[in-house]
Design a protein around this motif. Structure first.
Motif, PDB file in Angstrom:
ATOM      1  N   UNK A  90      34.694  60.742  48.448  1.00  0.00           N
ATOM      2  CA  UNK A  90      34.679  61.108  47.032  1.00  0.00           C
ATOM      3  C   UNK A  90      35.860  60.473  46.302  1.00  0.00           C
ATOM      4  N   UNK A  91      37.018  60.476  46.949  1.00  0.00           N
ATOM      5  CA  UNK A  91      38.210  59.875  46.348  1.00  0.00           C
ATOM      6  C   UNK A  91      38.030  58.369  46.168  1.00  0.00           C
ATOM      7  N   UNK A  92      37.407  57.754  47.172  1.00  0.00           N
ATOM      8  CA  UNK A  92      37.155  56.304  47.085  1.00  0.00           C
ATOM      9  C   UNK A  92      36.192  55.977  45.942  1.00  0.00           C
ATOM     10  N   UNK A  93      35.186  56.828  45.764  1.00  0.00           N
ATOM     11  CA  UNK A  93      34.229  56.621  44.676  1.00  0.00           C
ATOM     12  C   UNK A  93      34.903  56.757  43.319  1.00  0.00           C
ATOM     13  N   UNK A  94      35.757  57.753  43.184  1.00  0.00           N
ATOM     14  CA  UNK A  94      36.480  57.948  41.930  1.00  0.00           C
ATOM     15  C   UNK A  94      37.393  56.751  41.628  1.00  0.00           C
ATOM     16  N   UNK A  95      38.036  56.257  42.672  1.00  0.00           N
ATOM     17  CA  UNK A  95      38.911  55.087  42.499  1.00  0.00           C
ATOM     18  C   UNK A  95      38.094  53.858  42.106  1.00  0.00           C
ATOM     19  N   UNK A  96      36.934  53.737  42.748  1.00  0.00           N
ATOM     20  CA  UNK A  96      36.058  52.600  42.430  1.00  0.00           C
ATOM     21  C   UNK A  96      35.583  52.662  40.982  1.00  0.00           C
ATOM     22  N   UNK A  97      35.194  53.875  40.531  1.00  0.00           N
ATOM     23  CA  UNK A  97      34.729  54.046  39.146  1.00  0.00           C
ATOM     24  C   UNK A  97      35.862  53.742  38.171  1.00  0.00           C
ATOM     25  N   UNK A  98      37.070  54.188  38.510  1.00  0.00           N
ATOM     26  CA  UNK A  98      38.232  53.916  37.652  1.00  0.00           C
ATOM     27  C   UNK A  98      38.488  52.414  37.567  1.00  0.00           C
ATOM     28  N   UNK A  99      38.374  51.743  38.716  1.00  0.00           N
ATOM     29  CA  UNK A  99      38.568  50.283  38.754  1.00  0.00           C
ATOM     30  C   UNK A  99      37.489  49.578  37.940  1.00  0.00           C
ATOM     31  N   UNK A 100      36.247  50.061  38.062  1.00  0.00           N
ATOM     32  CA  UNK A 100      35.143  49.461  37.299  1.00  0.00           C
ATOM     33  C   UNK A 100      35.336  49.666  35.799  1.00  0.00           C
ATOM     34  N   UNK A 101      35.823  50.842  35.406  1.00  0.00           N
ATOM     35  CA  UNK A 101      36.094  51.113  33.978  1.00  0.00           C
ATOM     36  C   UNK A 101      37.148  50.151  33.439  1.00  0.00           C
ATOM     37  N   UNK A 102      38.184  49.919  34.267  1.00  0.00           N
ATOM     38  CA  UNK A 102      39.242  48.994  33.864  1.00  0.00           C
ATOM     39  C   UNK A 102      38.685  47.581  33.697  1.00  0.00           C
ATOM     40  N   UNK A 103      37.879  47.157  34.681  1.00  0.00           N
ATOM     41  CA  UNK A 103      37.286  45.813  34.623  1.00  0.00           C
ATOM     42  C   UNK A 103      36.334  45.684  33.443  1.00  0.00           C
ATOM     43  N   UNK A 104      35.578  46.755  33.154  1.00  0.00           N
ATOM     44  CA  UNK A 104      34.659  46.718  32.008  1.00  0.00           C
ATOM     45  C   UNK A 104      35.425  46.614  30.699  1.00  0.00           C
ATOM     46  N   UNK A 105      36.569  47.308  30.640  1.00  0.00           N
ATOM     47  CA  UNK A 105      37.405  47.201  29.437  1.00  0.00           C
ATOM     48  C   UNK A 105      37.916  45.788  29.235  1.00  0.00           C
ATOM     49  N   UNK A 106      38.346  45.166  30.340  1.00  0.00           N
ATOM     50  CA  UNK A 106      38.836  43.781  30.267  1.00  0.00           C
ATOM     51  C   UNK A 106      37.707  42.825  29.886  1.00  0.00           C
ATOM     52  N   UNK A 107      36.538  43.074  30.476  1.00  0.00           N
ATOM     53  CA  UNK A 107      35.380  42.225  30.164  1.00  0.00           C
ATOM     54  C   UNK A 107      34.971  42.361  28.705  1.00  0.00           C
ATOM     55  N   UNK A 108      35.082  43.574  28.175  1.00  0.00           N
ATOM     56  CA  UNK A 108      34.740  43.794  26.770  1.00  0.00           C
ATOM     57  C   UNK A 108      35.688  43.024  25.851  1.00  0.00           C
ATOM     58  N   UNK A 109      36.984  43.036  26.202  1.00  0.00           N
ATOM     59  CA  UNK A 109      37.960  42.275  25.419  1.00  0.00           C
ATOM     60  C   UNK A 109      37.656  40.779  25.485  1.00  0.00           C
ATOM     61  N   UNK A 110      37.375  40.294  26.696  1.00  0.00           N
ATOM     62  CA  UNK A 110      37.031  38.878  26.859  1.00  0.00           C
ATOM     63  C   UNK A 110      35.757  38.533  26.110  1.00  0.00           C
ATOM     64  N   UNK A 111      34.806  39.466  26.128  1.00  0.00           N
ATOM     65  CA  UNK A 111      33.538  39.244  25.429  1.00  0.00           C
ATOM     66  C   UNK A 111      33.756  39.127  23.927  1.00  0.00           C
ATOM     67  N   UNK A 112      34.608  39.984  23.380  1.00  0.00           N
ATOM     68  CA  UNK A 112      34.899  39.942  21.943  1.00  0.00           C
ATOM     69  C   UNK A 112      35.613  38.640  21.575  1.00  0.00           C
ATOM     70  N   UNK A 113      36.561  38.231  22.429  1.00  0.00           N
ATOM     71  CA  UNK A 113      37.278  36.969  22.184  1.00  0.00           C
ATOM     72  C   UNK A 113      36.321  35.787  22.237  1.00  0.00           C
ATOM     73  N   UNK A 114      35.444  35.817  23.230  1.00  0.00           N
ATOM     74  CA  UNK A 114      34.490  34.716  23.390  1.00  0.00           C
ATOM     75  C   UNK A 114      33.485  34.699  22.244  1.00  0.00           C
ATOM     76  N   UNK A 115      33.105  35.884  21.782  1.00  0.00           N
ATOM     77  CA  UNK A 115      32.178  35.974  20.653  1.00  0.00           C
ATOM     78  C   UNK A 115      32.807  35.377  19.395  1.00  0.00           C
ATOM     79  N   UNK A 116      34.094  35.639  19.224  1.00  0.00           N
ATOM     80  CA  UNK A 116      34.805  35.069  18.072  1.00  0.00           C
ATOM     81  C   UNK A 116      34.861  33.545  18.189  1.00  0.00           C
ATOM     82  N   UNK A 117      35.141  33.044  19.394  1.00  0.00           N
ATOM     83  CA  UNK A 117      35.136  31.595  19.624  1.00  0.00           C
ATOM     84  C   UNK A 117      33.756  31.014  19.333  1.00  0.00           C
ATOM     85  N   UNK A 118      32.740  31.729  19.758  1.00  0.00           N
ATOM     86  CA  UNK A 118      31.363  31.266  19.576  1.00  0.00           C
ATOM     87  C   UNK A 118      31.013  31.156  18.104  1.00  0.00           C
ATOM     88  N   UNK A 119      31.384  32.155  17.338  1.00  0.00           N
ATOM     89  CA  UNK A 119      31.086  32.145  15.905  1.00  0.00           C
ATOM     90  C   UNK A 119      31.813  30.998  15.196  1.00  0.00           C
TER      91      UNK A 119
END
Length: 233
Positions: A90-119
């Motif tokens: 259970x602890x490993x799953x929680x850590x994994x979800x926390x890590x995934x949330x962090x990565x998703x946040x980073x990906x969202x920032x990169x996505x916004x930056x890339x979208x701005x470049x694209x426009x």
């Protein structure tokens, strides 16, 4: 018969012919390729390649985001399903979800930056395409004028050629050979004029006696400096 005068007349015709023929060569080059069009096309092609790269990077980020979301959903389903009782798991799953949330946040920032470049890239591509369209329109307009000029020059050449043929018949064969040889040797200019006691081609000064010889119709006078025939009226 003043052979010098006849040759001078022929030289005038040939000079006009040379100018017209050279101008036609310039026109043919200009209507085949245009450096402004080529440059504008190159800019568009370069920008389009950059745009494709940005789109590819954006799609890669989007794909990674979807993968991480699927993984997070699976982990959350396992965490809250009640099937897993082991605290360590259970602890490993929680850590994994926390890590995934962090990565998703980073990906969202990169996505916004890339979208701005694209426009920005799409906007710049559009601007460059409009510039290319304008340059091509200007080229086609100029091309029409050049084609019309070429037609006029071809008529001029036809008339000058007929005039030249008539003029050539008035010149003895030996003097014609000399003229042709000098034309070949002197970049098309076989006959120079006497201007202010000097050769109009090379600027070399002539003595009073030489000027008198130039004005004589009895024989041809050659410039002692450049070797051209000098004609003086």
């Amino acid at each position: 018969m003043n052979v010098g005068f006849q040759l001078f007349q022929l030289q005038s015709i040939d000079s006009e012919l040379d100018h017209a023929q050279n101008r036609i060569k310039e026109i043919l080059t200009a209507i085949e390729t245009d450096k402004n069009v080529a440059l504008a096309k190159k800019r568009v092609e370069t920008m389009e390649a950059e745009l494709r790269k940005i789109k590819s990077d954006f799609e890669t980020i989007d794909y990674e985001t979807d993968q991480k979301k699927v993984k997070k959903a699976q982990s959350e389903a396992n965490l809250y399903s009640g099937r897993i009782q082991n605290p360590k798991e259970l602890q490993d799953l929680q850590a994994e979800i926390a890590s995934l949330n962090k990565m998703l946040g980073e990906l969202e920032e990169r996505s916004l930056e890339q979208l701005e470049k694209l426009e920005k890239a799409e906007e710049k591509t559009s601007v460059l395409q409009n510039e290319l369209n304008k340059v091509m329109t200007d080229f086609e307009t100029g091309k029409s004028r050049l084609i019309a000029e070429k037609g006029n020059l071809e008529n001029t050449i036809k008339n000058l050629s007929a005039k030249r043929s008539s003029q050539e018949t008035q010149i003895p064969e030996e003097q014609m050979k000399i003229y042709v040889r000098l034309r070949n040797l002197k970049n098309g200019l076989a006959i120079a004029q006497l201007q202010d006691s000097s050769c109009s081609a090379c600027g070399s000064s002539l003595t009073a006696g030489e000027c008198q010889q130039v004005r004589s119709s009895s024989q041809l006078f050659y410039c002692t400096s450049c070797g051209r025939i000098i004609y003086g009226s």
